[in-house]
Write a protein that holds these residues in place. Sequence first.
Motif, PDB file in Angstrom:
ATOM      1  N   THR A 169       0.841  -1.198   0.000  1.00 55.33           N
ATOM      2  CA  THR A 169       0.000   0.000   0.000  1.00 55.33           C
ATOM      3  C   THR A 169       0.876   1.248   0.000  1.00 55.33           C
ATOM      4  O   THR A 169       1.847   1.342   0.753  1.00 55.33           O
ATOM      5  CB  THR A 169      -0.908   0.036   1.237  1.00 55.33           C
ATOM      6  N   ALA A 170       0.517   2.194  -0.854  1.00 57.81           N
ATOM      7  CA  ALA A 170       1.211   3.484  -0.911  1.00 57.81           C
ATOM      8  C   ALA A 170       0.292   4.548  -0.328  1.00 57.81           C
ATOM      9  O   ALA A 170      -0.861   4.684  -0.748  1.00 57.81           O
ATOM     10  CB  ALA A 170       1.583   3.824  -2.342  1.00 57.81           C
ATOM     11  N   ARG A 171       0.797   5.296   0.643  1.00 54.96           N
ATOM     12  CA  ARG A 171       0.003   6.348   1.285  1.00 54.96           C
ATOM     13  C   ARG A 171       0.659   7.691   0.990  1.00 54.96           C
ATOM     14  O   ARG A 171       1.841   7.880   1.238  1.00 54.96           O
ATOM     15  CB  ARG A 171      -0.056   6.113   2.792  1.00 54.96           C
ATOM     16  N   ILE A 172      -0.127   8.610   0.441  1.00 57.05           N
ATOM     17  CA  ILE A 172       0.353   9.974   0.172  1.00 57.05           C
ATOM     18  C   ILE A 172      -0.525  10.917   0.975  1.00 57.05           C
ATOM     19  O   ILE A 172      -1.740  11.025   0.734  1.00 57.05           O
ATOM     20  CB  ILE A 172       0.276  10.309  -1.337  1.00 57.05           C
ATOM     21  N   PHE A 173       0.084  11.576   1.943  1.00 58.26           N
ATOM     22  CA  PHE A 173      -0.658  12.445   2.860  1.00 58.26           C
ATOM     23  C   PHE A 173      -0.251  13.895   2.639  1.00 58.26           C
ATOM     24  O   PHE A 173       0.945  14.220   2.592  1.00 58.26           O
ATOM     25  CB  PHE A 173      -0.391  12.051   4.310  1.00 58.26           C
ATOM     26  N   TYR A 174      -1.243  14.776   2.498  1.00 57.93           N
ATOM     27  CA  TYR A 174      -1.001  16.210   2.293  1.00 57.93           C
ATOM     28  C   TYR A 174      -1.591  17.013   3.450  1.00 57.93           C
ATOM     29  O   TYR A 174      -2.716  16.758   3.895  1.00 57.93           O
ATOM     30  CB  TYR A 174      -1.662  16.702   1.003  1.00 57.93           C
ATOM     31  N   SER A 175      -0.833  17.995   3.907  1.00 58.32           N
ATOM     32  CA  SER A 175      -1.345  18.969   4.877  1.00 58.32           C
ATOM     33  C   SER A 175      -1.101  20.362   4.304  1.00 58.32           C
ATOM     34  O   SER A 175      -0.105  20.589   3.601  1.00 58.32           O
ATOM     35  CB  SER A 175      -0.642  18.816   6.234  1.00 58.32           C
ATOM     36  N   PHE A 176      -1.998  21.290   4.593  1.00 53.17           N
ATOM     37  CA  PHE A 176      -1.898  22.646   4.033  1.00 53.17           C
ATOM     38  C   PHE A 176      -2.769  23.584   4.849  1.00 53.17           C
ATOM     39  O   PHE A 176      -3.557  23.144   5.711  1.00 53.17           O
ATOM     40  CB  PHE A 176      -2.332  22.654   2.559  1.00 53.17           C
ATOM     41  N   ASN A 177      -2.632  24.878   4.595  1.00 52.14           N
ATOM     42  CA  ASN A 177      -3.449  25.863   5.297  1.00 52.14           C
ATOM     43  C   ASN A 177      -4.928  25.660   4.937  1.00 52.14           C
ATOM     44  O   ASN A 177      -5.266  25.381   3.789  1.00 52.14           O
ATOM     45  CB  ASN A 177      -3.021  27.281   4.924  1.00 52.14           C
ATOM     46  N   THR A 178      -5.784  25.818   5.936  1.00 52.28           N
ATOM     47  CA  THR A 178      -7.218  25.579   5.741  1.00 52.28           C
ATOM     48  C   THR A 178      -7.779  26.422   4.599  1.00 52.28           C
ATOM     49  O   THR A 178      -7.503  27.619   4.483  1.00 52.28           O
ATOM     50  CB  THR A 178      -7.983  25.899   7.034  1.00 52.28           C
ATOM     51  N   ILE A 179      -8.581  25.764   3.747  1.00 50.64           N
ATOM     52  CA  ILE A 179      -9.144  26.454   2.583  1.00 50.64           C
ATOM     53  C   ILE A 179     -10.510  25.852   2.267  1.00 50.64           C
ATOM     54  O   ILE A 179     -10.757  24.663   2.518  1.00 50.64           O
ATOM     55  CB  ILE A 179      -8.197  26.323   1.366  1.00 50.64           C
ATOM     56  N   ASP A 180     -11.398  26.679   1.734  1.00 49.84           N
ATOM     57  CA  ASP A 180     -12.718  26.224   1.317  1.00 49.84           C
ATOM     58  C   ASP A 180     -12.631  25.765  -0.137  1.00 49.84           C
ATOM     59  O   ASP A 180     -12.657  26.576  -1.065  1.00 49.84           O
ATOM     60  CB  ASP A 180     -13.736  27.357   1.460  1.00 49.84           C
ATOM     61  N   PHE A 181     -12.511  24.469  -0.338  1.00 53.15           N
ATOM     62  CA  PHE A 181     -12.393  23.911  -1.689  1.00 53.15           C
ATOM     63  C   PHE A 181     -13.663  24.111  -2.496  1.00 53.15           C
ATOM     64  O   PHE A 181     -13.629  24.155  -3.729  1.00 53.15           O
ATOM     65  CB  PHE A 181     -12.076  22.408  -1.610  1.00 53.15           C
ATOM     66  N   THR A 182     -14.813  24.199  -1.816  1.00 56.87           N
ATOM     67  CA  THR A 182     -16.091  24.252  -2.521  1.00 56.87           C
ATOM     68  C   THR A 182     -16.287  25.553  -3.292  1.00 56.87           C
ATOM     69  O   THR A 182     -17.200  25.649  -4.111  1.00 56.87           O
ATOM     70  CB  THR A 182     -17.264  24.058  -1.554  1.00 56.87           C
ATOM     71  N   THR A 183     -15.443  26.561  -3.046  1.00 56.29           N
ATOM     72  CA  THR A 183     -15.575  27.825  -3.766  1.00 56.29           C
ATOM     73  C   THR A 183     -15.026  27.732  -5.184  1.00 56.29           C
ATOM     74  O   THR A 183     -15.329  28.582  -6.020  1.00 56.29           O
ATOM     75  CB  THR A 183     -14.843  28.965  -3.026  1.00 56.29           C
TER      76      THR A 183
END
Length: 235
Positions: free
Chosen positions: A113-127
């Motif tokens: 299994t390959a796991r790719i995890f991303y963290s970033f500043n909070t953002i509203d993707f739905t916009t």
Amino acid sequence: MQQQTLRASYLFFQPRQKGIDVNAVIPKLYLPGLVLAVALFTPSAESAVLIDTFSKFQYATNSFSGPLSVPGTSLSNLHRTLTATTSSSTATTEIVVEKGKLSISNSTDSTGTARIFYSFNTIDFTTFADVLLLTTQFSDANYEVEMVANSTSILSFQNLGGVGRHIVSFMQFSDPSAFKQLHSLELKLRGTRAAWDARFSSLTAGSATVPEPSVTALLAIGVAGIAGVGRRKIA
């Protein structure tokens, strides 16, 4: 008199073909202008927002790597962590990110299994988006992907297989509202048999909804149409 002279000069220098009224053809030239106006002012139906172009080198073999700061993304302060988990202590599962590609490979006795995890500043993707887009360049076997938003909203393992762009709607997640305040995204990829390999070229977010023509586009069409009618009358 000057207008008539210019008119005569215009007709003199235009190519004449038997049986064709040049003046009748001229109004048709305004149609490309209308099409161009729509193209310039109407938003694209699937304008993509970059999450990861897989250009920053990183790798993990039966281990983890990261978090690594990722450049060339539309997200602020994006970091990527890779975790390669083999299915047996004697097998090998490897993840390599370089030159615009995410490559996953397994030894003959691994369904890792390959796991790719991303963290970033909070953002509203739905916009700006309502789907995630994962592009597969190569796969020698069927594989499954699980996605997790904010570590809580889950898209259970789906069998993708094959090459091409795979579209995943936010509504397929257990809690779509997580995308309103998104700060992490995780992909887990696993093969359906041993020795599976796959290669991906991009991870983006976009909109699968076809937009209505904008007000600006409609105004542009109106102006272009009026100009065309006006010129036709003068001619």
